[in-house]
Design a protein around this motif. Structure first.
Motif, PDB file in Angstrom:
ATOM      1  N   ALA A  37      18.210   6.201   5.411  1.00 22.33           N
ATOM      2  CA  ALA A  37      19.538   7.185   5.290  1.00 22.33           C
ATOM      3  C   ALA A  37      20.066   7.615   6.419  1.00 22.33           C
ATOM      4  O   ALA A  37      21.410   7.409   5.904  1.00 22.33           O
ATOM      5  CB  ALA A  37      18.402   8.561   5.512  1.00 22.33           C
ATOM      6  N   SER A  38      19.626   7.823   7.828  1.00 19.47           N
ATOM      7  CA  SER A  38      20.607   7.989   9.110  1.00 19.47           C
ATOM      8  C   SER A  38      22.216   6.529   8.443  1.00 19.47           C
ATOM      9  O   SER A  38      22.870   6.891   8.528  1.00 19.47           O
ATOM     10  CB  SER A  38      19.874   7.433  10.197  1.00 19.47           C
ATOM     11  N   MET A  39      21.824   5.402   8.542  1.00 23.97           N
ATOM     12  CA  MET A  39      22.919   4.622   8.361  1.00 23.97           C
ATOM     13  C   MET A  39      23.570   4.359   7.321  1.00 23.97           C
ATOM     14  O   MET A  39      24.483   3.746   7.213  1.00 23.97           O
ATOM     15  CB  MET A  39      21.869   3.061   8.642  1.00 23.97           C
ATOM     16  N   GLY A  40      22.690   5.249   6.091  1.00 25.21           N
ATOM     17  CA  GLY A  40      24.070   4.987   5.474  1.00 25.21           C
ATOM     18  C   GLY A  40      24.472   6.740   4.829  1.00 25.21           C
ATOM     19  O   GLY A  40      26.090   6.524   5.043  1.00 25.21           O
ATOM     20  N   TYR A  41      23.940   7.186   5.642  1.00 24.17           N
ATOM     21  CA  TYR A  41      25.368   8.828   6.595  1.00 24.17           C
ATOM     22  C   TYR A  41      26.033   8.242   7.007  1.00 24.17           C
ATOM     23  O   TYR A  41      27.854   8.816   6.529  1.00 24.17           O
ATOM     24  CB  TYR A  41      24.312   9.229   7.395  1.00 24.17           C
ATOM     25  N   GLY A  45      29.307   8.842   5.067  1.00 23.68           N
ATOM     26  CA  GLY A  45      29.854   9.998   5.590  1.00 23.68           C
ATOM     27  C   GLY A  45      28.831  11.211   4.766  1.00 23.68           C
ATOM     28  O   GLY A  45      29.281  12.429   4.806  1.00 23.68           O
ATOM     29  N   ALA A  46      28.522  10.965   3.733  1.00 22.44           N
ATOM     30  CA  ALA A  46      27.325  12.055   3.041  1.00 22.44           C
ATOM     31  C   ALA A  46      25.916  11.233   2.726  1.00 22.44           C
ATOM     32  O   ALA A  46      25.705  10.844   3.293  1.00 22.44           O
ATOM     33  CB  ALA A  46      28.137  11.785   1.272  1.00 22.44           C
ATOM     34  N   LEU A  47      25.151  12.144   2.586  1.00 24.20           N
ATOM     35  CA  LEU A  47      23.591  12.084   2.078  1.00 24.20           C
ATOM     36  C   LEU A  47      23.016  13.336   1.364  1.00 24.20           C
ATOM     37  O   LEU A  47      23.098  13.750   1.443  1.00 24.20           O
ATOM     38  CB  LEU A  47      22.977  12.536   3.174  1.00 24.20           C
ATOM     39  N   TRP A 252      26.846   5.082  21.131  1.00 27.38           N
ATOM     40  CA  TRP A 252      25.898   6.243  20.313  1.00 27.38           C
ATOM     41  C   TRP A 252      24.450   4.987  20.127  1.00 27.38           C
ATOM     42  O   TRP A 252      23.749   5.635  20.468  1.00 27.38           O
ATOM     43  CB  TRP A 252      26.043   7.559  19.605  1.00 27.38           C
ATOM     44  N   MET A 253      25.137   4.635  19.746  1.00 27.83           N
ATOM     45  CA  MET A 253      23.681   3.265  19.199  1.00 27.83           C
ATOM     46  C   MET A 253      22.857   3.237  20.522  1.00 27.83           C
ATOM     47  O   MET A 253      22.163   2.415  20.210  1.00 27.83           O
ATOM     48  CB  MET A 253      24.392   2.003  18.384  1.00 27.83           C
ATOM     49  N   LEU A 254      23.508   2.963  21.630  1.00 31.16           N
ATOM     50  CA  LEU A 254      23.066   2.981  22.345  1.00 31.16           C
ATOM     51  C   LEU A 254      21.603   4.229  23.404  1.00 31.16           C
ATOM     52  O   LEU A 254      20.856   3.496  23.910  1.00 31.16           O
ATOM     53  CB  LEU A 254      23.460   2.976  24.368  1.00 31.16           C
ATOM     54  N   LEU A 255      21.764   4.738  22.355  1.00 34.05           N
ATOM     55  CA  LEU A 255      21.081   6.618  22.401  1.00 34.05           C
ATOM     56  C   LEU A 255      19.787   5.459  22.631  1.00 34.05           C
ATOM     57  O   LEU A 255      18.514   6.179  23.744  1.00 34.05           O
ATOM     58  CB  LEU A 255      20.828   7.040  21.856  1.00 34.05           C
ATOM     59  N   LEU A 297      17.207   6.000  16.517  1.00 30.74           N
ATOM     60  CA  LEU A 297      19.006   5.571  15.809  1.00 30.74           C
ATOM     61  C   LEU A 297      19.172   5.990  15.448  1.00 30.74           C
ATOM     62  O   LEU A 297      20.631   5.567  14.737  1.00 30.74           O
ATOM     63  CB  LEU A 297      17.772   4.138  15.746  1.00 30.74           C
ATOM     64  N   SER A 298      18.107   7.166  14.820  1.00 31.45           N
ATOM     65  CA  SER A 298      19.084   7.936  13.353  1.00 31.45           C
ATOM     66  C   SER A 298      19.557   9.005  14.086  1.00 31.45           C
ATOM     67  O   SER A 298      20.632   9.157  13.235  1.00 31.45           O
ATOM     68  CB  SER A 298      17.609   8.326  13.159  1.00 31.45           C
ATOM     69  N   THR A 299      19.597   9.597  14.653  1.00 32.74           N
ATOM     70  CA  THR A 299      20.175  10.671  15.738  1.00 32.74           C
ATOM     71  C   THR A 299      21.612  10.068  15.954  1.00 32.74           C
ATOM     72  O   THR A 299      22.756  10.026  15.909  1.00 32.74           O
ATOM     73  CB  THR A 299      19.229  11.390  17.285  1.00 32.74           C
ATOM     74  N   ALA A 300      21.899   8.687  16.917  1.00 33.60           N
ATOM     75  CA  ALA A 300      22.748   7.789  17.111  1.00 33.60           C
ATOM     76  C   ALA A 300      23.718   7.522  16.191  1.00 33.60           C
ATOM     77  O   ALA A 300      24.953   8.093  16.152  1.00 33.60           O
ATOM     78  CB  ALA A 300      22.446   6.545  18.272  1.00 33.60           C
ATOM     79  N   ALA A 301      22.806   7.128  14.897  1.00 31.20           N
ATOM     80  CA  ALA A 301      23.959   6.987  14.146  1.00 31.20           C
ATOM     81  C   ALA A 301      24.614   8.109  13.376  1.00 31.20           C
ATOM     82  O   ALA A 301      25.848   7.783  12.597  1.00 31.20           O
ATOM     83  CB  ALA A 301      23.413   6.477  12.307  1.00 31.20           C
ATOM     84  N   MET A 302      23.517   8.822  13.084  1.00 27.70           N
ATOM     85  CA  MET A 302      24.312  11.220  12.807  1.00 27.70           C
ATOM     86  C   MET A 302      25.393  10.753  13.715  1.00 27.70           C
ATOM     87  O   MET A 302      26.740  11.312  13.360  1.00 27.70           O
ATOM     88  CB  MET A 302      23.375  11.914  12.632  1.00 27.70           C
ATOM     89  N   LEU A 303      25.473  11.146  15.008  1.00 28.95           N
ATOM     90  CA  LEU A 303      26.286  11.718  16.587  1.00 28.95           C
ATOM     91  C   LEU A 303      27.473  10.360  16.224  1.00 28.95           C
ATOM     92  O   LEU A 303      28.296  11.216  15.616  1.00 28.95           O
ATOM     93  CB  LEU A 303      26.147  11.171  17.534  1.00 28.95           C
TER      94      LEU A 303
END
Length: 308
Positions: A37-41, A45-47, A252-255, A297-303
């Motif tokens: 879901a986060s990679m989709g966002y 840019g939408a979820l 951010w993906m290094l988070l 990883l989800s947080t990183a994708a969103m950020l």
């Protein structure tokens, strides 16, 4: 005498069902959907929260079916009579639940999964049907049928495919209508962690599985190969965020790399000769590692999307 036969008194009904469904393993279902879901966002840019919730429910149902099938399959094949099983207790083997009860639960959950799948087909089209049917068949075949997947050396590969590639990329496609290179890398990372958990599970049970005729990866190739596979899978997990950061040009993906010390600690305690309770502890820690990795990883994708 097996571990299962040593029960003195049955637990409450709730605890008996908890033993059958194994709540910690549900992290395997939650993690890839969240990442997908986060990679989709990140991609769109939408979820769509409705579709995301339906995907999550479907993933949890698949994991529940797999766990229940594993429990009842272990008992009906008489594996409890072959040496000492050092894994977590099986509800049907311990007599806490009957095989009939668990099979009815599997049927009910399968019907629910089919109904949910049809809802997703109506919303997103027939490709969802292919993913759903394949996932349900894999869940039932893991410990069911004449030649269960759990009795072969392909268990880890199956988990990698369905709890990594299918779950992550399927969720991303469901939400966006497409997949991305970032989604693929994320799927590899999550799938590798899920497969690593199964490596520990099968490594722990290598002696018992050998007696039961289960030709798992650990039984087929031995303890050292199983230990090496665990290290390879965990190493692959940490390569992916670096590649994602480079490919997507998003630091951010290094988070998730903040968890690297925890991973190294797990690799240190998981030795070729690890057995019993030690493996059970490592298994739970691997589940939680996957969960925290997926959250970061989800947080990183969103950020990354917000700062894009």
């Amino acid at each position: 005498m097996t571990l299962e036969s040593q029960a003195v008194s049955p637990p409450s009904t709730l605890r008996a069902w908890a033993a059958a469904v194994r709540p910690p393993s549900l992290l395997l279902a939650l993690a890839p959907v969240g990442v997908g879901a986060s990679m989709g966002y990140w991609q769109s840019g939408a979820l769509d929260w409705k579709l995301a919730a339906l995907a999550l429910a479907a993933a949890v149902l698949m994991q529940l079916i797999t766990n229940l099938q594993n429990d009842v399959g272990f008992t009906t094949r008489g594996a409890q009579h072959l040496g000492a099983h050092t894994g977590l207790p099986r509800a049907t083997t311990m007599g806490w639940l009957s095989t009939r009860q668990v099979r009815i639960a599997i049927l009910i959950l399968s019907v629910l999964a089919c109904g949910l799948g049809l809802s997703l087909v109506a919303l997103r089209g027939w490709p969802v049907l292919a993913m759903g049917v394949a996932s349900l068949c894999a869940a039932l075949a893991y410990m069911g049928g004449p030649r269960p997947i759990a009795y072969t050396a392909f268990g880890e590969l199956t988990v990698f495919v369905f709890f990594g590639l299918v779950a992550v990329l399927g969720t991303q496609w469901l939400l966006t209508g497409g997949v991305s290179i970032g989604g693929l890398m994320a799927a590899v990372a999550v799938g590798a962690l899920a497969a690593a958990a199964l490596v520990v599970n099968n490594h722990r049970d290598i002696a018992h599985d050998h007696l039961a005729g289960r030709r798992t990866f650990a039984v087929t190739w031995g303890q050292t190969a199983s230990w090496r596979l665990y290290r390879i899978l965990l190493s692959a997990t940490w390569v992916m965020p670096v590649l994602m950061a480079l490919a997507l040009r998003q630091p951010w993906m290094l988070l998730p790399l903040v968890l690297l010390p925890r991973t190294l600690a797990l690799q240190k305690v998981f030795t070729p000769t690890a057995t019993g309770a030690a493996c059970n502890a490592i298994l739970i820690r691997t589940f939680w590692l996957e969960m925290w990795f997926s959250i970061l990883l989800s947080t990183a994708a969103m950020l990354a999307r917000v700062s894009h």
